[in-house]
Design a protein around this motif. Structure first.
Motif, PDB file in Angstrom:
ATOM      1  N   LEU A 347       0.848  -1.116  -0.037  1.00  0.00           N
ATOM      2  CA  LEU A 347       0.125   0.111  -0.128  1.00  0.00           C
ATOM      3  C   LEU A 347       0.705   1.274  -0.052  1.00  0.00           C
ATOM      4  O   LEU A 347       1.350   1.634   1.105  1.00  0.00           O
ATOM      5  CB  LEU A 347      -1.033  -0.114   1.267  1.00  0.00           C
ATOM      6  CG  LEU A 347      -2.081  -1.253   1.302  1.00  0.00           C
ATOM      7  CD1 LEU A 347      -2.665  -1.099   2.346  1.00  0.00           C
ATOM      8  CD2 LEU A 347      -2.863  -1.432   0.053  1.00  0.00           C
ATOM      9  N   ASP A 348       1.080   1.940  -1.024  1.00  0.00           N
ATOM     10  CA  ASP A 348       2.179   3.030  -1.349  1.00  0.00           C
ATOM     11  C   ASP A 348       1.216   4.173  -1.322  1.00  0.00           C
ATOM     12  O   ASP A 348       1.866   5.169  -1.196  1.00  0.00           O
ATOM     13  CB  ASP A 348       2.767   3.082  -2.531  1.00  0.00           C
ATOM     14  CG  ASP A 348       3.717   1.954  -2.525  1.00  0.00           C
ATOM     15  OD1 ASP A 348       4.504   1.775  -1.355  1.00  0.00           O
ATOM     16  OD2 ASP A 348       3.988   1.278  -3.338  1.00  0.00           O
ATOM     17  N   ASN A 349      -0.240   4.230  -1.265  1.00  0.00           N
ATOM     18  CA  ASN A 349      -0.955   5.446  -1.122  1.00  0.00           C
ATOM     19  C   ASN A 349      -1.082   5.564   0.416  1.00  0.00           C
ATOM     20  O   ASN A 349      -1.474   4.889   1.127  1.00  0.00           O
ATOM     21  CB  ASN A 349      -2.276   5.203  -1.574  1.00  0.00           C
ATOM     22  CG  ASN A 349      -3.463   6.501  -1.527  1.00  0.00           C
ATOM     23  OD1 ASN A 349      -3.602   6.948  -0.517  1.00  0.00           O
ATOM     24  ND2 ASN A 349      -3.669   6.776  -2.493  1.00  0.00           N
ATOM     25  N   ILE A 350      -0.642   6.662   0.819  1.00  0.00           N
ATOM     26  CA  ILE A 350      -0.379   7.017   2.375  1.00  0.00           C
ATOM     27  C   ILE A 350      -1.668   7.055   3.067  1.00  0.00           C
ATOM     28  O   ILE A 350      -2.158   6.591   4.331  1.00  0.00           O
ATOM     29  CB  ILE A 350       0.288   8.522   2.542  1.00  0.00           C
ATOM     30  CG1 ILE A 350       0.409   8.564   4.031  1.00  0.00           C
ATOM     31  CG2 ILE A 350      -0.483   9.529   2.129  1.00  0.00           C
ATOM     32  CD1 ILE A 350       1.470   7.363   4.854  1.00  0.00           C
ATOM     33  N   PHE A 351      -2.923   7.444   2.494  1.00  0.00           N
ATOM     34  CA  PHE A 351      -4.330   7.446   3.021  1.00  0.00           C
ATOM     35  C   PHE A 351      -4.780   5.986   3.251  1.00  0.00           C
ATOM     36  O   PHE A 351      -5.272   5.864   4.534  1.00  0.00           O
ATOM     37  CB  PHE A 351      -5.290   8.448   2.081  1.00  0.00           C
ATOM     38  CG  PHE A 351      -4.961   9.853   2.292  1.00  0.00           C
ATOM     39  CD1 PHE A 351      -4.986  10.706   3.364  1.00  0.00           C
ATOM     40  CD2 PHE A 351      -4.559  10.570   1.038  1.00  0.00           C
ATOM     41  CE1 PHE A 351      -4.707  11.906   3.351  1.00  0.00           C
ATOM     42  CE2 PHE A 351      -4.020  11.971   0.846  1.00  0.00           C
ATOM     43  CZ  PHE A 351      -4.187  12.689   2.299  1.00  0.00           C
ATOM     44  N   TYR A 395       2.941  13.469  -3.156  1.00  0.00           N
ATOM     45  CA  TYR A 395       3.868  12.396  -3.090  1.00  0.00           C
ATOM     46  C   TYR A 395       3.258  11.133  -2.153  1.00  0.00           C
ATOM     47  O   TYR A 395       3.554  10.016  -2.381  1.00  0.00           O
ATOM     48  CB  TYR A 395       5.213  12.756  -2.192  1.00  0.00           C
ATOM     49  CG  TYR A 395       6.139  11.892  -2.277  1.00  0.00           C
ATOM     50  CD1 TYR A 395       7.010  11.387  -3.488  1.00  0.00           C
ATOM     51  CD2 TYR A 395       6.899  11.638  -0.990  1.00  0.00           C
ATOM     52  CE1 TYR A 395       7.839  10.577  -3.419  1.00  0.00           C
ATOM     53  CE2 TYR A 395       7.924  10.698  -1.016  1.00  0.00           C
ATOM     54  CZ  TYR A 395       8.562  10.211  -2.118  1.00  0.00           C
ATOM     55  OH  TYR A 395       9.725   9.330  -2.199  1.00  0.00           O
ATOM     56  N   GLY A 396       2.544  11.615  -1.097  1.00  0.00           N
ATOM     57  CA  GLY A 396       1.805  10.647  -0.381  1.00  0.00           C
ATOM     58  C   GLY A 396       0.819   9.861  -1.028  1.00  0.00           C
ATOM     59  O   GLY A 396       0.606   8.919  -0.562  1.00  0.00           O
ATOM     60  N   TYR A 397       0.359  10.325  -2.208  1.00  0.00           N
ATOM     61  CA  TYR A 397      -0.623   9.318  -2.932  1.00  0.00           C
ATOM     62  C   TYR A 397       0.228   8.370  -3.790  1.00  0.00           C
ATOM     63  O   TYR A 397      -0.502   7.343  -3.924  1.00  0.00           O
ATOM     64  CB  TYR A 397      -1.203  10.345  -4.087  1.00  0.00           C
ATOM     65  CG  TYR A 397      -2.302   9.701  -4.652  1.00  0.00           C
ATOM     66  CD1 TYR A 397      -3.693   9.718  -4.286  1.00  0.00           C
ATOM     67  CD2 TYR A 397      -2.111   8.769  -5.889  1.00  0.00           C
ATOM     68  CE1 TYR A 397      -4.833   9.074  -4.813  1.00  0.00           C
ATOM     69  CE2 TYR A 397      -3.103   8.257  -6.440  1.00  0.00           C
ATOM     70  CZ  TYR A 397      -4.496   8.215  -6.086  1.00  0.00           C
ATOM     71  OH  TYR A 397      -5.555   7.568  -6.426  1.00  0.00           O
TER      72      TYR A 397
END
Length: 430
Positions: A347-351, A395-397
């Protein structure tokens, strides 16, 4: 690091109790004592050696920040494969020194009101609570760094960050191109070790470079010249064609565009509408992150074999961020205080990552902190800070490395919110 997490929480509780006792002795009534603690900044555990503690506190923070940077940039490069003792012997010592430096700054070298201590302490309590479930040391490290950063001038912190980070990255690159770190390193993309630049994955190198670039922008702020903005864009192009770290490259290019716009605004404060639009980017990206995977239609066994066609193209651009989030929806339950995750799906999407690893409470708090910060900096006309936070938001996405100070020194801009300070004190250029 469970011991440090517990020790810091217990020490903050003990400091609050001692605060109350000392204030009660100093004031005539309990109400006067509470009013004094709520309004007046003071050192914890009494004011003994106050001048020396305030003088050495920022040094302790900068030492901890430099140790953090060295541990990640060097000890987590491919040097750990070439010299296994780095991880076995050196890293644990540096980690302990780092946490001791940060804890010394938090407990002995910082002035608080009960308002700021209560807000930050409550946030740390939640962070420690979910850390015990998710067991992500980067998350705990981020929480401790943000607590320790209070009252440390941002430019001073960035000088320590860059003063350690740039030479350390240069050392890694020298060792890499000298062939010392190269043996056994392979890229998951084409088997070539050259595109890794001394790290185990191209995006790790991209994250380190992006973090140093953010650190330079935060150091320069309103003093940034057009040639420096061109250099920011050039770094983005390099990351795109060199290590092919698309996430960091796109964010560098976006940062260059936003900084150019910030230069045109010349520090003019935004009205409430424009500030609200800046702040709305956070809930907008949160909604996109959580809702977009719901449109996935599975058409094959592989993770990226999805439809419809437009979503497939977007998923390919984001290297499967959407399809992997869709897989997480079907593999994990949402737990209020988070959980440990399996190796797949990544899971590379921070949310989405926050939702499953640390739970919905932490997700809402993180989104709220960033929303308030964006509104406040836009309202005060700190447009370079807004540019950095928006670039980090993108970037966090695509990367959870926003939990690493090495890739996201802009997280220090959240200190004003975390300690419930008035917006007038949010001065990122000082």
């Amino acid at each position: 690091m469970f011991g440090y997490a517990n020790a810091l929480l217990l020490a903050l509780f003990a400091a609050a109790v001692l605060d109350l006792i000392l204030a009660w002795r100093r004031c005539r009534t309990p109400a006067a004592a509470l009013r004094s603690l709520w309004q007046e900044e003071h050192l914890l555990f009494g004011n003994w050696a106050g001048a020396a503690r305030l003088r050495w506190g920022p040094y302790a923070f900068c030492l901890g920040l430099a140790l953090y940077e060295f541990t990640v940039v060097f000890c987590n490069s491919m040097a750990r494969e070439h010299w296994p003792w780095l991880q076995a012997r050196v890293s644990p010592v540096l980690d302990n020194l780092m946490y001791l430096a940060f804890l010394a700054k938090i407990l002995l070298g910082t002035r608080y009101t009960w308002r700021s201590l209560g807000t930050a302490g409550a946030l740390y309590f939640v962070a420690r609570w979910v850390y015990f479930n998710g067991q992500n040391i980067w998350f705990l490290g981020l929480a401790v760094v943000l607590l320790a950063a209070k009252d440390v001038p941002l430019r001073r912190a960035m000088k320590a960050f860059l003063g350690c980070g740039i030479p350390t990255l240069a050392l890694v690159e020298i060792l890499h191109f000298a062939g010392i770190l190269a043996p056994g390193a392979t890229s998951e993309r084409d088997g070539s070790f050259r595109l890794l630049f001394g790290y185990g994955h191209p995006n790790t190198f991209g994250g380190v470079v992006f973090g140093l670039l953010l650190g330079w922008v935060l150091l320069r702020q309103t003093r940034l010249r057009w040639v420096e903005l061109a250099a920011v864009a050039a770094v983005g192009v390099f990351l795109l064609v060199g290590p092919a770290s698309r996430s960091a490259a796109l964010c560098c290019l976006l940062l260059a565009v936003l900084l150019a716009a910030a230069k045109g605004l010349k520090g003019r404060p935004a009205n409430r509408l424009l500030s609200g639009c800046c702040a709305a980017l956070v809930p907008l990206e949160l909604a996109v992150s959580l809702i977009l995977p719901l449109f996935v239609v599975k058409i094959g066994p592989w993770a990226n074999e999805i439809g419809p066609a437009w979503l497939k193209r977007l998923d390919d651009l984001l290297t499967c961020r959407i399809s992997l989030s869709w897989a997480a929806y079907r593999m994990y339950d949402i737990k209020i205080a988070g959980q440990m995750l399996m190796d797949w799906p990544t899971l590379d999407n921070i949310f989405v990552y926050l939702l499953y690893q640390f739970g919905p409470v932490m997700l809402v708090l993180a989104a709220l902190l960033l929303t308030v910060a964006l509104y406040g900096y836009a309202r005060r006309g700190h447009w370079q800070a807004v540019a950095c936070l928006v670039a980090v938001l993108l970037y966090g996405y695509m990367e959870t490395q926003v939990l690493h100070i090495t890739s996201d020194p802009a997280a220090l801009l959240l200190c004003g919110v975390i300690f419930a300070q008035p917006m007038d004190l949010w001065c990122p250029d000082q």
